[in-house]
Motif scaffolding. Structure first.
Motif, PDB file in Angstrom:
ATOM      1  N   VAL A 295       0.802  -1.170   0.000  1.00  0.00           N
ATOM      2  CA  VAL A 295       0.000   0.000   0.000  1.00  0.00           C
ATOM      3  C   VAL A 295       0.840   1.225   0.000  1.00  0.00           C
ATOM      4  CG1 VAL A 295      -1.975   1.085   0.936  1.00  0.00           C
ATOM      5  CG2 VAL A 295      -1.541  -1.241   1.447  1.00  0.00           C
TER       6      VAL A 295
ATOM      7  N   THR B 134      -5.222   0.769  10.709  1.00  0.00           N
ATOM      8  CA  THR B 134      -5.582   0.503   9.318  1.00  0.00           C
ATOM      9  C   THR B 134      -4.398   0.747   8.391  1.00  0.00           C
ATOM     10  OG1 THR B 134      -7.864   1.130   9.795  1.00  0.00           O
ATOM     11  CG2 THR B 134      -7.228   1.039   7.487  1.00  0.00           C
TER      12      THR B 134
ATOM     13  N   ASN C 109      -1.930  -2.452   6.326  1.00  0.00           N
ATOM     14  CA  ASN C 109      -1.759  -2.497   4.880  1.00  0.00           C
ATOM     15  C   ASN C 109      -0.292  -2.419   4.458  1.00  0.00           C
ATOM     16  OD1 ASN C 109      -4.368  -2.752   3.659  1.00  0.00           O
ATOM     17  ND2 ASN C 109      -4.849  -0.760   4.532  1.00  0.00           N
TER      18      ASN C 109
ATOM     19  N   TRP D 206       2.526   5.562   1.887  1.00  0.00           N
ATOM     20  CA  TRP D 206       1.300   5.613   2.683  1.00  0.00           C
ATOM     21  C   TRP D 206       0.941   7.072   2.956  1.00  0.00           C
ATOM     22  CZ3 TRP D 206       1.462   8.038   7.401  1.00  0.00           C
ATOM     23  CH2 TRP D 206       2.691   8.109   8.064  1.00  0.00           C
TER      24      TRP D 206
ATOM     25  N   CYS E 180       0.355  -4.364  -3.173  1.00  0.00           N
ATOM     26  CA  CYS E 180      -0.726  -3.914  -2.296  1.00  0.00           C
ATOM     27  C   CYS E 180      -1.486  -5.133  -1.810  1.00  0.00           C
ATOM     28  CB  CYS E 180      -1.662  -2.950  -3.019  1.00  0.00           C
ATOM     29  SG  CYS E 180      -2.534  -3.664  -4.428  1.00  0.00           S
ATOM     30  N   ARG E 181      -2.108  -4.990  -0.679  1.00  0.00           N
ATOM     31  CA  ARG E 181      -2.969  -6.078  -0.199  1.00  0.00           C
ATOM     32  C   ARG E 181      -4.136  -6.251  -1.158  1.00  0.00           C
ATOM     33  NH1 ARG E 181      -4.163  -6.428   6.146  1.00  0.00           N
ATOM     34  NH2 ARG E 181      -5.292  -8.217   5.288  1.00  0.00           N
TER      35      ARG E 181
ATOM     36  N   ASN F 274      -7.085  -3.987  -0.705  1.00  0.00           N
ATOM     37  CA  ASN F 274      -6.882  -2.543  -0.756  1.00  0.00           C
ATOM     38  C   ASN F 274      -7.012  -2.024  -2.191  1.00  0.00           C
ATOM     39  OD1 ASN F 274      -6.029   0.118  -0.567  1.00  0.00           O
ATOM     40  ND2 ASN F 274      -4.460  -0.348   0.939  1.00  0.00           N
TER      41      ASN F 274
ATOM     42  N   SER G 140      -5.099   1.371  -3.154  1.00  0.00           N
ATOM     43  CA  SER G 140      -3.678   1.282  -3.476  1.00  0.00           C
ATOM     44  C   SER G 140      -3.465   0.637  -4.844  1.00  0.00           C
ATOM     45  CB  SER G 140      -2.926   0.498  -2.398  1.00  0.00           C
ATOM     46  OG  SER G 140      -1.537   0.607  -2.618  1.00  0.00           O
TER      47      SER G 140
ATOM     48  N   SER H 208       2.889  -9.167   7.429  1.00  0.00           N
ATOM     49  CA  SER H 208       2.600  -7.784   7.798  1.00  0.00           C
ATOM     50  C   SER H 208       2.621  -7.674   9.317  1.00  0.00           C
ATOM     51  CB  SER H 208       1.233  -7.352   7.265  1.00  0.00           C
ATOM     52  OG  SER H 208       0.825  -6.138   7.851  1.00  0.00           O
TER      53      SER H 208
END
Length: 201
Positions: free
Chosen positions: A3, A47, A51, A111, A146-147, A150, A153, A172
């Motif tokens: 992210v 949050t 990510n 981020w 990115c996740r 998400n 992102s 993570s």
């Protein structure tokens, strides 16, 4: 990883070449000691941490000081930047590129603090980050991830010219375990062909 930069991607960082790197509404600039309060306020967000790969949660003053100290180190093909609003100079997030493992590819990470989500600011920052990476370094390809949960992102990476490569799992710290990610790549030759991308946002 993931992210909007883990902010700590590896143990090295920098600020390699001429700064600031300008975009329309944001500027990539040096991370400074007087950013500490804003950095801790924005980064201490579960949050955000969930990510990213190595962002701790809670994010403490000690973590903030360590990140600012890393910004003064110099390593090849690596840079860490404060993302600032041009209108105020305020820190709103972090962007960086770095080699995560020896001999591996150069990864981008980024981020933004939650108050600044959904305004297209991350896309501007990543455009500026990519421009800096390819302009001031001998890098042929950048990678980003990115996740899978998400989509914001994912849109940032795609709007910045990155192309989907595959899926993988990564640990993570903020999420407390392994999470699935999508991996993307951007080659220098593709970046050159997209240099007029400011019109396509």
């Amino acid at each position: 990883m993931v992210v909007e930069s883990d902010g700590l991607l590896d143990e090295s960082s920098l600020a390699a070449a001429p700064l600031p790197q300008e975009a329309v509404r944001v500027r990539l600039d040096k991370l400074r000691k007087d950013d500490l309060a804003d950095l801790v306020f924005l980064a201490n967000n579960k949050t955000v941490a969930a990510n990213l790969a190595t962002m701790p949660y809670p994010f403490t003053v000690h973590d903030g000081r360590a990140m600012i100290a890393k910004a003064d180190l110099h390593h090849i093909n690596s840079a860490i930047f404060a993302i600032r609003l041009k209108s105020t100079g305020r820190l709103i997030g972090i962007a960086r590129y770095a080699v995560v493992e020896a001999g591996g590819p150069v990864h981008v990470g980024y981020w933004l603090g939650e108050p600044f989500w959904g305004q297209g600011l991350a896309t501007e920052a990543v455009h500026a980050l990519v421009d800096h990476a390819f302009t001031y370094n001998d890098i042929e390809e950048l990678q980003g991830s990115c996740r899978v949960t998400n989509p914001a992102s994912r849109r940032v990476l795609v709007k910045s010219g990155f192309q989907y490569r595959d899926q993988a799992m990564i640990r993570s710290v903020g999420a407390g375990g392994s999470v699935p990610i999508e991996r993307y790549t951007l080659e220098r030759k593709v970046w050159k062909s997209l240099k007029g991308w400011g019109q396509g946002q």
